[in-house]
Design a protein around this motif. Structure first.
Motif, PDB file in Angstrom:
ATOM      1  N   LYS A 296     -29.385   7.458  21.211  1.00  0.00           N
ATOM      2  CA  LYS A 296     -29.577   6.062  20.834  1.00  0.00           C
ATOM      3  C   LYS A 296     -28.564   5.179  21.567  1.00  0.00           C
ATOM      4  CE  LYS A 296     -31.239   7.158  16.170  1.00  0.00           C
ATOM      5  NZ  LYS A 296     -30.998   6.972  14.716  1.00  0.00           N
ATOM      6  N   ASN A 297     -28.946   3.927  21.757  1.00  0.00           N
ATOM      7  CA  ASN A 297     -28.031   2.994  22.429  1.00  0.00           C
ATOM      8  C   ASN A 297     -26.767   2.746  21.610  1.00  0.00           C
ATOM      9  OD1 ASN A 297     -29.777   2.666  24.610  1.00  0.00           O
ATOM     10  ND2 ASN A 297     -30.841   0.945  23.649  1.00  0.00           N
ATOM     11  N   SER A 298     -26.862   2.948  20.283  1.00  0.00           N
ATOM     12  CA  SER A 298     -25.691   2.737  19.423  1.00  0.00           C
ATOM     13  C   SER A 298     -24.737   3.917  19.426  1.00  0.00           C
ATOM     14  CB  SER A 298     -26.163   2.467  17.984  1.00  0.00           C
ATOM     15  OG  SER A 298     -26.930   3.561  17.497  1.00  0.00           O
ATOM     16  N   SER A 299     -25.103   5.006  20.060  1.00  0.00           N
ATOM     17  CA  SER A 299     -24.253   6.199  20.073  1.00  0.00           C
ATOM     18  C   SER A 299     -22.957   5.928  20.832  1.00  0.00           C
ATOM     19  CB  SER A 299     -24.987   7.377  20.716  1.00  0.00           C
ATOM     20  OG  SER A 299     -24.129   8.479  20.895  1.00  0.00           O
ATOM     21  N   VAL A 300     -21.864   6.569  20.357  1.00  0.00           N
ATOM     22  CA  VAL A 300     -20.568   6.413  21.017  1.00  0.00           C
ATOM     23  C   VAL A 300     -20.613   6.964  22.438  1.00  0.00           C
ATOM     24  CG1 VAL A 300     -18.124   7.025  20.884  1.00  0.00           C
ATOM     25  CG2 VAL A 300     -19.389   6.542  18.798  1.00  0.00           C
ATOM     26  N   VAL A 301     -21.440   8.001  22.648  1.00  0.00           N
ATOM     27  CA  VAL A 301     -21.515   8.652  23.961  1.00  0.00           C
ATOM     28  C   VAL A 301     -22.796   8.260  24.700  1.00  0.00           C
ATOM     29  CG1 VAL A 301     -20.057  10.583  23.342  1.00  0.00           C
ATOM     30  CG2 VAL A 301     -22.483  10.721  22.872  1.00  0.00           C
ATOM     31  N   ALA A 302     -23.343   7.075  24.357  1.00  0.00           N
ATOM     32  CA  ALA A 302     -24.564   6.638  25.038  1.00  0.00           C
ATOM     33  C   ALA A 302     -24.328   6.492  26.542  1.00  0.00           C
ATOM     34  CB  ALA A 302     -25.048   5.309  24.447  1.00  0.00           C
ATOM     35  N   GLY A 303     -23.163   5.958  26.914  1.00  0.00           N
ATOM     36  CA  GLY A 303     -22.841   5.828  28.338  1.00  0.00           C
ATOM     37  C   GLY A 303     -22.765   7.169  29.029  1.00  0.00           C
ATOM     38  N   LEU A 304     -22.210   8.169  28.335  1.00  0.00           N
ATOM     39  CA  LEU A 304     -22.142   9.521  28.902  1.00  0.00           C
ATOM     40  C   LEU A 304     -23.537  10.079  29.113  1.00  0.00           C
ATOM     41  CD1 LEU A 304     -20.557  12.078  29.681  1.00  0.00           C
ATOM     42  CD2 LEU A 304     -20.566  12.707  27.256  1.00  0.00           C
ATOM     43  N   GLY A 305     -24.432   9.853  28.130  1.00  0.00           N
ATOM     44  CA  GLY A 305     -25.806  10.333  28.273  1.00  0.00           C
ATOM     45  C   GLY A 305     -26.524   9.674  29.441  1.00  0.00           C
ATOM     46  N   GLN A 306     -26.311   8.365  29.614  1.00  0.00           N
ATOM     47  CA  GLN A 306     -26.945   7.669  30.739  1.00  0.00           C
ATOM     48  C   GLN A 306     -26.411   8.174  32.071  1.00  0.00           C
ATOM     49  OE1 GLN A 306     -26.168   3.555  29.890  1.00  0.00           O
ATOM     50  NE2 GLN A 306     -27.514   3.502  28.087  1.00  0.00           N
ATOM     51  N   SER A 307     -25.110   8.412  32.132  1.00  0.00           N
ATOM     52  CA  SER A 307     -24.527   8.948  33.367  1.00  0.00           C
ATOM     53  C   SER A 307     -25.064  10.344  33.658  1.00  0.00           C
ATOM     54  CB  SER A 307     -22.999   8.993  33.242  1.00  0.00           C
ATOM     55  OG  SER A 307     -22.467   7.700  33.058  1.00  0.00           O
ATOM     56  N   PHE A 308     -25.197  11.158  32.605  1.00  0.00           N
ATOM     57  CA  PHE A 308     -25.745  12.508  32.797  1.00  0.00           C
ATOM     58  C   PHE A 308     -27.185  12.436  33.292  1.00  0.00           C
ATOM     59  CE2 PHE A 308     -28.262  16.056  31.273  1.00  0.00           C
ATOM     60  CZ  PHE A 308     -27.547  17.146  31.763  1.00  0.00           C
ATOM     61  N   ASN A 309     -27.983  11.563  32.679  1.00  0.00           N
ATOM     62  CA  ASN A 309     -29.384  11.440  33.098  1.00  0.00           C
ATOM     63  C   ASN A 309     -29.490  10.970  34.545  1.00  0.00           C
ATOM     64  OD1 ASN A 309     -30.234  12.275  30.589  1.00  0.00           O
ATOM     65  ND2 ASN A 309     -30.644  10.216  29.827  1.00  0.00           N
ATOM     66  N   SER A 310     -28.631  10.022  34.909  1.00  0.00           N
ATOM     67  CA  SER A 310     -28.634   9.547  36.294  1.00  0.00           C
ATOM     68  C   SER A 310     -28.242  10.667  37.256  1.00  0.00           C
ATOM     69  CB  SER A 310     -27.670   8.368  36.426  1.00  0.00           C
ATOM     70  OG  SER A 310     -27.586   7.926  37.758  1.00  0.00           O
ATOM     71  N   MET A 311     -27.211  11.423  36.876  1.00  0.00           N
ATOM     72  CA  MET A 311     -26.794  12.544  37.710  1.00  0.00           C
ATOM     73  C   MET A 311     -27.890  13.598  37.804  1.00  0.00           C
ATOM     74  SD  MET A 311     -23.872  15.385  36.912  1.00  0.00           S
ATOM     75  CE  MET A 311     -24.989  16.055  35.656  1.00  0.00           C
ATOM     76  N   ALA A 312     -28.521  13.909  36.648  1.00  0.00           N
ATOM     77  CA  ALA A 312     -29.574  14.923  36.642  1.00  0.00           C
ATOM     78  C   ALA A 312     -30.753  14.493  37.499  1.00  0.00           C
ATOM     79  CB  ALA A 312     -30.028  15.187  35.209  1.00  0.00           C
ATOM     80  N   ALA A 313     -31.119  13.192  37.424  1.00  0.00           N
ATOM     81  CA  ALA A 313     -32.229  12.699  38.240  1.00  0.00           C
ATOM     82  C   ALA A 313     -31.900  12.798  39.732  1.00  0.00           C
ATOM     83  CB  ALA A 313     -32.551  11.255  37.863  1.00  0.00           C
ATOM     84  N   SER A 314     -30.642  12.462  40.080  1.00  0.00           N
ATOM     85  CA  SER A 314     -30.240  12.555  41.484  1.00  0.00           C
ATOM     86  C   SER A 314     -30.255  14.001  41.972  1.00  0.00           C
ATOM     87  CB  SER A 314     -28.840  11.961  41.667  1.00  0.00           C
ATOM     88  OG  SER A 314     -28.814  10.598  41.307  1.00  0.00           O
ATOM     89  N   ILE A 315     -29.763  14.911  41.128  1.00  0.00           N
ATOM     90  CA  ILE A 315     -29.757  16.323  41.516  1.00  0.00           C
ATOM     91  C   ILE A 315     -31.180  16.850  41.651  1.00  0.00           C
ATOM     92  CG2 ILE A 315     -29.142  18.642  40.723  1.00  0.00           C
ATOM     93  CD1 ILE A 315     -26.631  17.460  39.508  1.00  0.00           C
ATOM     94  N   GLN A 316     -32.037  16.466  40.684  1.00  0.00           N
ATOM     95  CA  GLN A 316     -33.429  16.919  40.752  1.00  0.00           C
ATOM     96  C   GLN A 316     -34.118  16.372  41.999  1.00  0.00           C
ATOM     97  OE1 GLN A 316     -35.946  15.598  37.535  1.00  0.00           O
ATOM     98  NE2 GLN A 316     -37.328  17.361  37.764  1.00  0.00           N
ATOM     99  N   GLN A 317     -33.862  15.108  42.293  1.00  0.00           N
ATOM    100  CA  GLN A 317     -34.446  14.520  43.499  1.00  0.00           C
ATOM    101  C   GLN A 317     -33.928  15.217  44.745  1.00  0.00           C
ATOM    102  OE1 GLN A 317     -33.680  10.343  43.842  1.00  0.00           O
ATOM    103  NE2 GLN A 317     -34.889  10.080  45.704  1.00  0.00           N
ATOM    104  N   LEU A 318     -32.627  15.535  44.747  1.00  0.00           N
ATOM    105  CA  LEU A 318     -32.046  16.219  45.891  1.00  0.00           C
ATOM    106  C   LEU A 318     -32.640  17.611  46.063  1.00  0.00           C
ATOM    107  CD1 LEU A 318     -29.905  16.221  48.141  1.00  0.00           C
ATOM    108  CD2 LEU A 318     -28.269  17.099  46.462  1.00  0.00           C
ATOM    109  N   ILE A 319     -32.780  18.336  44.950  1.00  0.00           N
ATOM    110  CA  ILE A 319     -33.353  19.688  45.028  1.00  0.00           C
ATOM    111  C   ILE A 319     -34.798  19.639  45.474  1.00  0.00           C
ATOM    112  CG2 ILE A 319     -34.020  21.687  43.624  1.00  0.00           C
ATOM    113  CD1 ILE A 319     -31.494  21.223  41.983  1.00  0.00           C
TER     114      ILE A 319
END
Length: 540
Positions: A296-319
């Protein structure tokens, strides 16, 4: 399908988290509560009280000292006793060498400094001039003194009732009043063995008429000397003892539990989201590259989740890109390798000089094609990496484009290559990677030379905060359906075009555009062919 990796996690339930929080909260608070010396708050309060009392009573100590200095030293103790009733607190004159002071305290007193002892009551001490005496000023009452003062009225009324009866009946009178009291009372002879007082304690009782002491930790006994000075009223009180202490511990534990519960309620969503992140990261690490964090956007680690998703998308695209690249490379390698194998096989059996020369030429051509492919792959791989900020600088863009375009004016096909400056204006300074942009412009011009009929135009504009290099040709153009596909590796729209390469040139241009936080795209040129646009932000 990726292989599932067995994972053994140590149980870490919410109940265990709560218990750990309770222990973590209880132990520090308990230590600070029971051991005052470890509590920094007490130290701060003690220092503040010391400074306040010294400021208030410095003058009082000076007046008492002056008063004492007018008298012989042997009269000082009695004079302090005579002065005490005029003060709202106790004054005590004591020898400096008394065992009640530590060596450090004695040294401080000898130097004329004030000594402050916190507690009940607080005590302010100072040496009298250069004498062997120190004056102690008690800034309050001890707990025993408070209890003694509280009982004076009760003891007085009991004494008045006893005066109405002969001493032989006093025990019966006290027994009659006993049910009305919450503590034990009786009348004893001052010399009775039941009195349990030492000679010094009896002397203090005869002197002050009332005396209180604590024979046990949870008991308190008060004595009042009657007017006949032979009998004593004895009152003994006991606290709740173990039960009160148990209630105190339960109350303290409950308070700590409530505090731990509040922390637990706040931490539980954080723990849940972190466990979710741990699960998603584990799935991603096991090869499920489409795993994403759902927070959820209200989560304390929402920014961490967004960064992880961005990283995962980049890695998946790279692979995915690497897989696509490997498939394309294997296809492009097959043709020159087949030509090499065929030419080598024919060389083994061919004796004709002219045919052998032709096969050798084919081998050299295939090797050159492989070398070109490898070089293109290396360039493409280079621009897939994150660029270094050191490669970007301010350059005069018009001079740069003039020099780069001039390299293509003389070309094998005789195509007219024209640089169209934006007018008689001063050379504009822009931030870019000079080597990378030169490579991108060269690839765009080489592509245009393959498809242009007569003329290629290069222009530059800065509009809406974007720098744009445009390369126009008058060839057949690019169909709308192919305008995104042509920037993918190993994409060739026409293998029969003159000098057709391996399909990596425009892909490299796209990578260089990403280096510059920009993009590249193709539209229709005014001349009827294709216009390739390379743009990047002016405030890079």
């Amino acid at each position: 399908m990726p292989l599932a990796v067995s994972r053994h996690h140590r149980p870490f339930t919410l109940v265990r988290i709560f218990l750990r929080l309770w222990v973590v909260v209880t132990i520090p608070l308990g230590v600070l509560w029971w051991f005052d010396g470890l509590n920094p708050v007490h130290g701060i309060i003690n220092d503040m009280a010391r400074d306040t009392y010294i400021a208030l009573y410095r003058g009082t100590f000076h007046l008492v000292q002056e008063d004492l200095e007018t008298r012989p030293v042997e009269q000082w103790p009695q004079h302090i006793v005579d002065l005490a009733p005029h003060f709202g607190y106790r004054l005590v004159l004591e020898k400096l060498e008394s065992d009640s002071f530590s060596a450090l305290e004695k040294s401080s007193l000898r130097s004329g400094e004030f000594l402050f002892r916190g507690g009940e009551p607080a005590v302010l001490v100072r040496r009298v001039a250069q004498s062997r005496f120190v004056l102690q000023m008690f800034l309050g009452e001890t707990q025993d003194e408070i209890e003694e003062r509280r009982r004076r009225g009760t003891m007085y009324l009991l004494q008045q009732q006893l005066k109405l009866h002969p001493p032989q009946q006093w025990a019966a009178v006290i027994a009659a009043y006993q049910p009305h009291f919450g503590f034990a009372i009786d009348v004893l002879d001052i010399d009775s063995d039941r009195l349990s007082l030492s000679r010094d304690q009896k002397a203090q009782l005869r002197r002050n008429r009332i005396y209180t002491y604590r024979p046990e930790q949870l008991a308190e006994v008060s004595y009042i000397l009657l007017d006949d000075r032979r009998h004593v009223i004895r009152a003994e009180t006991r606290s709740g003892g173990t039960s009160d202490l148990l209630l105190l511990v339960i109350a303290f534990s409950t308070l700590c539990g409530a505090l731990a519960l509040g922390i637990y309620i706040w931490l539980r969503p954080l723990w849940r989201d972190l466990k979710h992140m741990d699960t998603v990261a584990a799935e991603f690490g096991e090869g499920y590259f489409d795993a994403r964090a759902a927070l959820k956007n209200s989560s304390v680690v929402a920014g961490l989740g967004q960064s992880f998703n961005s990283m995962a998308a980049s890695i998946q695209q790279l692979i995915d890109g690497q897989k696509e690249l490997i498939n394309a490379v294997s296809h492009d390698l097959r043709t020159p390798m087949s030509r090499l194998r065929f030419a080598l096989e024919m060389l083994e059996t061919e004796n004709d000089t002219e045919d052998r020369d032709r096969y050798i030429h084919n081998i050299q051509h295939s090797v050159a094609s492989l070398e070109e492919l490898i070089n293109e792959l290396l360039v493409h791989a280079r621009f897939e990496r994150t660029p270094s900020a050191r490669t970007f600088n301010n350059y005069a863009v018009y001079s740069f484009l003039t020099d780069e375009v001039a390299l293509f004016v003389d070309n094998p096909r005789g195509i007219e290559v024209v640089w169209i400056p934006p007018g008689p204006v001063a050379d504009l300074q822009c931030v870019f990677d000079r080597g990378a942009l030169a490579r991108a412009l060269a690839n765009l011009l080489e592509n245009a030379l393959r498809y242009a009929d007569h003329r290629i135009e290069v222009s530059f504009t800065v509009t809406d905060g974007w720098c744009r290099v445009m390369v126009d040709d008058d060839g057949c153009g690019v169909a709308a359906a192919d305008r995104e596909r042509i920037f993918k590796p190993f994409t060739r729209l026409d293998d029969n075009a003159e000098g057709a390469g391996h399909g990596l040139g425009l892909a490299i241009v796209g990578q260089i555009a990403k280096w510059h936080k920009g993009r590249t795209y193709v539209v229709d040129a005014p001349a009827g062919g294709a216009r390739f646009v390379f743009e990047w932000p002016a405030d890079l």
